[in-house]
Design a protein around this motif. Structure first.
Motif, PDB file in Angstrom:
ATOM      1  N   GLY A   1       0.779  -1.223   0.000  1.00 49.71           N
ATOM      2  CA  GLY A   1       0.000   0.000   0.000  1.00 49.71           C
ATOM      3  C   GLY A   1       0.809   1.270   0.000  1.00 49.71           C
ATOM      4  N   ARG A   2       2.136   1.156   0.059  1.00 52.21           N
ATOM      5  CA  ARG A   2       2.994   2.349   0.068  1.00 52.21           C
ATOM      6  C   ARG A   2       3.559   2.557  -1.326  1.00 52.21           C
ATOM      7  NH1 ARG A   2       8.741   2.869   3.254  1.00 52.21           N
ATOM      8  NH2 ARG A   2       9.179   5.043   2.737  1.00 52.21           N
ATOM      9  N   GLU A   3       3.441   3.762  -1.822  1.00 53.74           N
ATOM     10  CA  GLU A   3       3.890   4.062  -3.175  1.00 53.74           C
ATOM     11  C   GLU A   3       5.218   4.807  -3.134  1.00 53.74           C
ATOM     12  OE1 GLU A   3       0.915   6.199  -5.244  1.00 53.74           O
ATOM     13  OE2 GLU A   3      -0.383   4.458  -5.545  1.00 53.74           O
ATOM     14  N   PHE A   4       6.088   4.403  -4.053  1.00 51.51           N
ATOM     15  CA  PHE A   4       7.341   5.106  -4.282  1.00 51.51           C
ATOM     16  C   PHE A   4       7.285   5.650  -5.695  1.00 51.51           C
ATOM     17  CE2 PHE A   4       8.008   1.547  -1.461  1.00 51.51           C
ATOM     18  CZ  PHE A   4       8.710   2.089  -0.400  1.00 51.51           C
ATOM     19  N   GLY A   5       7.563   6.927  -5.880  1.00 51.45           N
ATOM     20  CA  GLY A   5       7.444   7.493  -7.220  1.00 51.45           C
ATOM     21  C   GLY A   5       8.589   8.420  -7.548  1.00 51.45           C
ATOM     22  N   LEU A   6       8.807   8.633  -8.824  1.00 49.71           N
ATOM     23  CA  LEU A   6       9.794   9.588  -9.324  1.00 49.71           C
ATOM     24  C   LEU A   6       9.153  10.352 -10.461  1.00 49.71           C
ATOM     25  CD1 LEU A   6      12.729  10.620  -9.242  1.00 49.71           C
ATOM     26  CD2 LEU A   6      13.274   8.918 -10.963  1.00 49.71           C
TER      27      LEU A   6
ATOM     28  N   GLU B   1      12.891  -9.233   0.215  1.00 46.89           N
ATOM     29  CA  GLU B   1      13.656 -10.352   0.775  1.00 46.89           C
ATOM     30  C   GLU B   1      13.104 -10.778   2.133  1.00 46.89           C
ATOM     31  OE1 GLU B   1      18.360 -11.503   1.512  1.00 46.89           O
ATOM     32  OE2 GLU B   1      17.741  -9.414   1.302  1.00 46.89           O
ATOM     33  N   ASP B   2      12.627  -9.791   2.903  1.00 45.73           N
ATOM     34  CA  ASP B   2      12.082 -10.095   4.231  1.00 45.73           C
ATOM     35  C   ASP B   2      10.578 -10.329   4.216  1.00 45.73           C
ATOM     36  OD1 ASP B   2      14.629  -9.728   5.178  1.00 45.73           O
ATOM     37  OD2 ASP B   2      14.318  -7.587   5.647  1.00 45.73           O
ATOM     38  N   HIS B   3       9.975 -10.356   3.029  1.00 48.54           N
ATOM     39  CA  HIS B   3       8.521 -10.522   2.942  1.00 48.54           C
ATOM     40  C   HIS B   3       8.141 -11.906   3.445  1.00 48.54           C
ATOM     41  CE1 HIS B   3       4.446 -10.116   1.192  1.00 48.54           C
ATOM     42  NE2 HIS B   3       4.716  -8.815   1.243  1.00 48.54           N
ATOM     43  N   PRO B   4       7.146 -12.006   4.362  1.00 53.54           N
ATOM     44  CA  PRO B   4       6.821 -13.332   4.941  1.00 53.54           C
ATOM     45  C   PRO B   4       6.215 -14.305   3.950  1.00 53.54           C
ATOM     46  CG  PRO B   4       5.236 -11.648   5.642  1.00 53.54           C
ATOM     47  CD  PRO B   4       6.319 -10.929   4.915  1.00 53.54           C
TER      48      PRO B   4
ATOM     49  N   GLU C   1      15.672  -0.351  -1.198  1.00 47.75           N
ATOM     50  CA  GLU C   1      14.733  -0.559  -0.092  1.00 47.75           C
ATOM     51  C   GLU C   1      13.670  -1.578  -0.474  1.00 47.75           C
ATOM     52  OE1 GLU C   1      11.456   1.955   2.553  1.00 47.75           O
ATOM     53  OE2 GLU C   1      12.887   2.996   1.254  1.00 47.75           O
ATOM     54  N   LEU C   2      13.186  -1.515  -1.713  1.00 48.32           N
ATOM     55  CA  LEU C   2      12.191  -2.476  -2.182  1.00 48.32           C
ATOM     56  C   LEU C   2      12.759  -3.881  -2.174  1.00 48.32           C
ATOM     57  CD1 LEU C   2       9.422  -3.101  -3.444  1.00 48.32           C
ATOM     58  CD2 LEU C   2      10.421  -2.598  -5.670  1.00 48.32           C
TER      59      LEU C   2
END
Length: 716
Positions: free
Chosen positions: A11-16, A45-48, A39-40
């Motif tokens: 739900g968090r957006e990263f944009g440029l 990598e840590d996603h359950p 960061e993504l």
């Protein structure tokens, strides 16, 4: 159209946003996007849960076995502390662990490119001093012979305590083009590429097979080292002619038997060389029989028409030298056009001054080797001196010959040939130059004649360059003498001026600025006389004196413009001029302005916002005796900055002048803060818009003025 990128996770957006127009903005945005991607990756990598995607996985073809993508990394250098920090990606790219990296800029430059260490250091120092090198991005050669791309910028707009700004940058190791290599690797004929120094930049598997050498022994090496049996005079001559001719060269060459094979496809190879601006592309394939002309020539070596390289060399070099106007440009032309044509790898140029030879340019020699020969007198027993004093070129096929002719002379290599050529123009000695070759070689009579003739061309070009630089220095001195040595110092107003000469041509220009006390106010003046040369400078001096006289009598701005206009028409120099005149009351901040065909001034408010003052104006001076120049009133608050400039700062070929004014407005808005000294504000404001072009066809003048804030006024 700008490029947009959007990443979303949980739900968090990263944009440029879209691409910026300023190079530093693009680089910092690229760095931000890299951090977002890192960061993504960490979050994934840590996603359950297992990561899923829409649709089925898409099958792709396996990458070809080429040198892998090199990746890229970032670094930061603080000149004040001398510390360099690099991210993990750059350490991996350079193959140096953090423990092995001592954190100095010298270590960074050596790891990036051992062959271009000095050039990397110079570029970093220029960037730290807010003088970016003329050519960015910077291309350097990696230790394995591949190319690396480097980009630098200064994110901090203010200078550090040491006077230099921190530098940030990235290093990109693109590797070969994966798609291009994949296609070339599948071709049934051999393909390889050479740069202008004869180094193999690419070779497909078929070329390696036909040339009887593994690819890893070809890439990044000289063709003569990788394929020794191609080191034949006729073949070299064909390659050099391809450097100087726009037409492809076709030839045949006999290859020796391969002891590892019982048989192979024929004794002859057909080679075609296709010239390009930076590389030679060569194709090679076996041929079952030779043309009759080659068999008639004996069936050995290369075959085909007689090379035209000896005819092309003087012509191409002469054409290139006509465009070189400085000693540095002449030396660069010789390096680019002469050395590759003859297979040379070393070059040194000495110029004569006060009966001594001084080193002006060197390339390819070991660091410091030529230092003892800098400034030698004409009575020294050295080949570079003898060739000049006698006027005879000296050729040595090997270092043994050179050592025997000059016992005890220091040598920079155990083997190799050398040519010492006198530089004599119109019967006058100019200097001497040295051409160095890595291996032994003999100089044919034709080559000796051509090199001697080319030395004459170089001498004439160098003589012209010396005359140009002397006259240019004199012209610049005259230009500076016509500008005010110091600006009027007023307790309530701070002013600063900046002038940058154009880089094209050596004649003085007609730009000027001035600050004149007029009654209880100050007159801010900037102008630009059409054209360049002595006439433009003389007209500029007369107009500056006229405007100054009108200002001292405290005439209104419109009368100053009208009076100067009539004076220029009466002088009738065949020139016109633009001018902007602002009469400022330091106590109240009331300004009355008039302009004659000049770019509109800018006003930077105390909060840093900057706007264009769209003042109504009249035509340029010297055209219409009945011209009127309307006066506009404006208010200048304490801490606000008025900026007057000439069109050389905002006008560039192919770019709309409004875009240039907008770029200057942005640069002025970002330069410093309200407490920044005006002289420090003038430096980045005047150079930011100009630094993007290595060649400035016009001069640049900038005048800044600000009312001192109440706090600073009471301090005085």
């Amino acid at each position: 159209m700008g490029l947009w990128c959007l990443l979303a996770l949980d739900g968090r957006e990263f944009g440029l946003g879209p691409a910026a127009t300023d190079a530093a903005e693009v680089l910092s945005a690229r760095e931000r996007l890299t951090r977002v991607a890192e960061e993504l990756a960490a979050r994934l990598e840590d996603h359950p849960e297992a990561v899923a995607w829409d649709g089925e996985p898409q099958c792709v073809r396996r990458r070809p076995r080429t040198r892998p993508w090199g990746g890229w990394g970032r670094f930061a250098w603080d000149p004040a502390s001398g510390v360099v920090t690099a991210d993990a990606s750059l350490h991996a790219l350079l193959g140096v662990t953090p423990a092995e990296f001592d954190g100095t800029v010298q270590a960074l430059a050596r790891a990036l490119s051992p062959a271009d260490t000095e050039r990397v250091l110079a570029a970093l120092e220029e960037t730290a001093a807010s003088r970016p090198p003329p050519s960015l991005p910077l291309y350097v050669r990696a230790p394995d012979g591949g190319l690396r791309l480097m980009e630098f910028w200064t994110p901090d707009p203010g200078p550090s305590d040491a006077g230099s700004r921190p530098v940030r940058g990235f290093v990109l190791d693109p590797g070969p083009s994966v798609a291009g290599d994949a296609a070339a690797d599948l071709l049934p004929e051999g393909v390889f590429c050479l740069d202008r120094l004869g180094l193999v930049a690419y070779a497909n598997p078929r070329a390696a097979q036909l040339l009887q050498q593994p690819r890893d022994l070809l890439l990044g090496r000289s063709l003569w080292d990788g394929v020794p049996w191609l080191n034949q005079p006729d073949f070299e001559d064909h390659l050099r002619s391809a450097l100087l001719s726009p037409e492809p060269v076709h030839l045949h060459v006999r290859r020796p038997p391969d002891p590892a094979q019982d048989s192979y496809e024929g004794d002859w190879l057909a080679l075609s060389v296709y010239p390009g601006p930076d590389v030679l592309t060569c194709t090679v394939q076996p041929t079952s029989r030779m043309p009759d002309s080659a068999q008639a020539a004996g069936g050995a070596g290369t075959a085909g028409a007689t090379s035209l390289a000896p005819l092309y060399r003087p012509i191409v070099l002469a054409i290139a030298l006509t465009e070189a106007v400085t000693a540095r440009q002449v030396s660069a032309v010789v390096m680019r056009e002469l050395l590759p044509a003859f297979g040379g790898r070393r070059f040194a140029l000495y110029l004569l001054q006060d009966r001594h030879l001084f080193l002006a340019w060197e390339s390819g020699f070991p660091p410091g080797f030529l230092a003892p020969f800098d400034g030698v007198g004409l009575d020294e027993q050295l080949p570079g001196v003898e060739t000049l004093t006698t006027g005879r070129p000296l050729f040595f096929d090997s270092m043994e010959q050179l050592s025997a002719a000059y016992p005890g002379i220091p040598l920079d290599a155990t083997e190799g040939a050398r040519a010492f050529l006198p530089l004599i123009a119109s019967g006058r000695p100019v200097g001497s130059c040295i051409l160095g070759f890595d291996g032994r070689r003999s100089f044919s009579g034709e080559e000796r004649s051509v090199l001697t003739a080319l030395a004459g061309l170089i001498a004439h070009a160098m003589e012209k360059a010396q005359r140009y630089e002397s006259e240019a220095a004199l012209a610049r001195g005259l230009q500076q003498a016509l500008l005010p040595r110091r600006l009027t110092d007023h307790p309530l107003v701070e002013t600063a001026g900046r002038y940058l000469p154009g880089t094209q041509g050596m004649e003085v220009g007609g730009d000027w600025y001035d600050v004149v006390e007029c009654g209880d106010g100050l007159a801010l003046v900037i102008g630009d006389v059409q054209g360049h040369g002595v006439q433009a400078a003389a007209t500029m001096g007369q107009l500056r004196s006229a405007v100054r006289a009108f200002a001292l009598s405290d005439r209104p701005p419109d009368e100053v413009m009208s009076g100067t206009n009539h004076l220029l028409i009466d002088l009738d120099p065949g020139q016109f001029a633009s001018c902007c005149y602002i009469r400022l009351d330091p106590a109240t901040g009331l300004a009355r302005a008039a302009r004659a065909g000049h770019p509109p001034p800018l006003l930077r408010n105390p909060d840093g916002s900057t706007r264009v003052l769209d003042l109504p104006g009249g035509v340029v001076l010297g055209v219409d005796p009945s011209a009127r120049y309307p006066v506009t009133e404006l208010q200048v608050e304490p801490g606000a900055v008025l900026a007057l400039y000439t069109d050389g700062l905002v006008e560039r070929p192919g770019v709309d002048i409004d875009d240039g004014i907008s770029a200057l407005r942005v640069a002025l808005s970002r330069a410093g803060n309200p407490s920044t000294r005006l002289a420090d504000l003038a430096r980045p404001a005047s150079t930011t818009a100009a630094r993007h072009t290595a060649e400035r066809p016009d001069d640049i003048a900038l005048l800044l003025a600000t009312r001192r804030p109440e706090r600073r006024r009471w301090q005085r």
